[in-house]
Design a protein around this motif. Structure first.
Motif, PDB file in Angstrom:
ATOM      1  N   ASN A  71      24.903  42.099  -1.604  1.00 17.22           N
ATOM      2  CA  ASN A  71      26.022  41.991  -0.659  1.00 17.22           C
ATOM      3  C   ASN A  71      27.065  43.075  -0.953  1.00 17.22           C
ATOM      4  O   ASN A  71      28.250  42.832  -1.052  1.00 17.22           O
ATOM      5  N   GLU A  72      26.574  44.310  -1.058  1.00 11.88           N
ATOM      6  CA  GLU A  72      27.396  45.426  -1.526  1.00 11.88           C
ATOM      7  C   GLU A  72      28.648  45.678  -0.703  1.00 11.88           C
ATOM      8  O   GLU A  72      29.699  45.996  -1.264  1.00 11.88           O
ATOM      9  N   GLU A 127      30.539  43.531   0.937  1.00 11.76           N
ATOM     10  CA  GLU A 127      31.530  42.513   0.588  1.00 11.76           C
ATOM     11  C   GLU A 127      32.113  42.790  -0.799  1.00 11.76           C
ATOM     12  O   GLU A 127      33.330  42.726  -0.995  1.00 11.76           O
TER      13      GLU A 127
END
Length: 146
Positions: free
Chosen positions: A134-135, A137
């Protein structure tokens, strides 16, 4: 079970560096600012992660650190086993320092040992790539801190 802060911070360093775009270097100061962790403490962690060949240090002007391996090659279970060298849940897990009178007949140590193996079994299924999936975020949360 509780991991040491050193292990927590090691994972945070790898997550931070793993989120950097290809070729971009991270600095200890940057990581320190984002996570509000002592610069000196992070220096020791980065040194250890470099020694373990998980990070690569680039010296000189414009230097910094980057991953030495692809994120999918950094197994979380293996990393925690290395960093948490003495993950003794109870006194009876410590070799040579067991003063518990019921230790020879106690089954609690076997139950906890089984739990510890299950703990590592789950961690073995994950890599750094999974932790940064979830880079966008994560990057957003980190840039709010800067």
């Amino acid at each position: 079970m509780q991991l040491k802060k050193y292990t927590d911070y090691s994972l945070r360093v790898l997550i931070f560096v793993g989120l950097k775009p290809q070729g971009e270097l991270a600095s200890i100061k940057e990581i320190s600012d984002v996570y509000d962790i002592s610069h000196n403490h992070l220096g020791k962690i980065v040194h250890e992660l470099t020694r373990l060949e998980l990070l690569e240090g680039i010296r000189g002007r414009g230097g910094g650190i980057r991953l030495a391996k692809n994120p999918e090659e950094i197994n979380i279970g293996k990393l925690i086993r290395v960093i948490e060298r003495d993950f003794a849940l109870l006194e009876c897990f410590n070799t040579g320092e067991n003063h518990c009178v019921i230790s020879p007949g106690c089954t609690l140590k076997h139950v906890l040992n089984k739990a510890l193996h299950s703990f590592y079994h789950v961690l073995d299924q994950y890599t750094l790539k999974d932790l940064i999936a979830n880079e966008e975020e994560l990057r957003s949360l980190m840039t709010q801190k800067l």
